[in-house]
Scaffold this active site. Sequence first.
Site, PDB file in Angstrom:
ATOM      1  N   HIS A 186       0.839  -1.210   0.000  1.00 36.81           N
ATOM      2  CA  HIS A 186       0.000   0.000   0.000  1.00 36.81           C
ATOM      3  C   HIS A 186       0.872   1.257   0.000  1.00 36.81           C
ATOM      4  O   HIS A 186       0.456   2.309   0.488  1.00 36.81           O
ATOM      5  CB  HIS A 186      -0.945   0.022   1.206  1.00 36.81           C
ATOM      6  N   SER A 316      18.190  17.593 -16.674  1.00 38.02           N
ATOM      7  CA  SER A 316      17.448  18.851 -16.695  1.00 38.02           C
ATOM      8  C   SER A 316      18.216  19.913 -17.463  1.00 38.02           C
ATOM      9  O   SER A 316      19.447  19.959 -17.421  1.00 38.02           O
ATOM     10  CB  SER A 316      17.186  19.335 -15.266  1.00 38.02           C
ATOM     11  N   LYS A 322      21.183  17.383 -12.107  1.00 41.14           N
ATOM     12  CA  LYS A 322      20.024  16.512 -11.945  1.00 41.14           C
ATOM     13  C   LYS A 322      20.115  15.335 -12.918  1.00 41.14           C
ATOM     14  O   LYS A 322      20.433  15.497 -14.083  1.00 41.14           O
ATOM     15  CB  LYS A 322      18.728  17.289 -12.199  1.00 41.14           C
ATOM     16  N   GLU A 329      11.419   5.604 -17.568  1.00 42.29           N
ATOM     17  CA  GLU A 329      10.391   6.400 -18.236  1.00 42.29           C
ATOM     18  C   GLU A 329      10.130   5.881 -19.648  1.00 42.29           C
ATOM     19  O   GLU A 329       8.980   5.758 -20.086  1.00 42.29           O
ATOM     20  CB  GLU A 329      10.823   7.869 -18.263  1.00 42.29           C
TER      21      GLU A 329
END
Length: 464
Positions: A186, A316, A322, A329
């Site tokens: 959960h 980025s 980053k 993805e």
Amino acid sequence: MSRTETDSLGPVEVDENAYWGAQTQRSMENFAIGGQKMPLAIVHALTLIKKAAARVNAGLGELPQEIADLIEQSSNEVLEGRHDDQFPLVVWQTGSGTQSNMNVNEVIAGRANELAGQGKGGKKPVHPNDHVNRGQSSNDCFPTAMHIATAQAVLGDLLPAIDELSGGLAQQAARHMSLVKTGRTHMMDATPITFGQEVSAYVAQLDIAQSAIRAALPAIYELAQGGTAVGTGLNSPKGFDEAIAKEIASLTGLPFVTAPNKFAALAGHEPLTALSGALKTLAVALMKIGNDLRLLGSGPRAGFAEVKLPANEPGSSIMPGKVNPTQAEALTMLACQVMGNDTTITFAASQGHLQLNVFKPVIAYNILESIRLLADGCRNFNKHCVAGMEPDAEKMAAHLEQGLMLVTALNPHIGYDKAAEIAKKAYAENKTLRTAALELGHLSEAQFDEWVRPETMLEAGSHG
């Protein structure tokens, strides 16, 4: 410069450098829709059918040997990829794939006639319908090509790619089978698990998907060829269906057989629908794997940060340093596409009316795209993500130490209610389980150390 070609509707001007004839030219002009070209896998499968048919027809006395030889020679050139630019038609054409079948017939005949010294195109000595398409119909050729192309793509590309990813994950699971960390259900802290156990689930999920794909293949091996226009086999010689299936099996090395019911093979596409469902199952598994590693790699300071994913490229254009989980993805995006393709295939396959389903090109396009995406995705994800990822043992240990659900180990000793009281107190007062347990007086320090040991909570029969 152009030359004049003819079909049953009359003359058509065709580029003099093209091998195709009138029907291909008409399709180019009448179906200028989108940019999705008919996959070359379908073109080459159709060509394989023409080669096999020439051999069978010659053997049955239906075709002069010299004509069969010219068809085979021309077909071989197409199969070698030497004439890929001669197949310009798009997916969005007649639903039986007639234009693409005729494109193949015309190119093979056009090149065969050139080989015979008669120049490009034309119908002599090799006729695209009477010779190249002899004993065939678009209605049985195209579904046969769909099955051939699909089987070749699954066996030659997809299954090996799944093995690569599964093997990479299995190596990671074996390496880290003893690395204890916090489990989560959960999206909340749960009892301990090892990183190896966590990754082993991904291997099992891929095994399930691969088994489903393999289970769908026997129906794909059944070919519609020999059913001709409506499934009766009109205009094909007796025994043609079994003979050409045997020839195609020999040429491909795959166990193709003639479909036992050609009416169903022309009018329905349940085998491809079932395979698409199995491909969707693989997409679902890849979605889970990609999302899990995306979560486990989140951070590096404000997330889980339990897994270090390879830094393949800057993440980025504005935030220096980053790095993003780009492989996860890409994998999850292609999984979405495959799920969408399955929806298209499902609806298209449901549109068989009477003796023919006329949504064949879109089914072929989508299933081959799904296979390609899944194969590339599995291979790429293994190479650029799984192979280089490393668990952060310190971060896992820190999360484990702070986890409240280690209290579950106390259930067999002090009961659920007292264990829950300890967990609630620890959470409410931001204390460790040990401190909360001792303050409540439910057990001694020695008992806590004996019973709450994460490494003993990893299998059935464990009681802390």
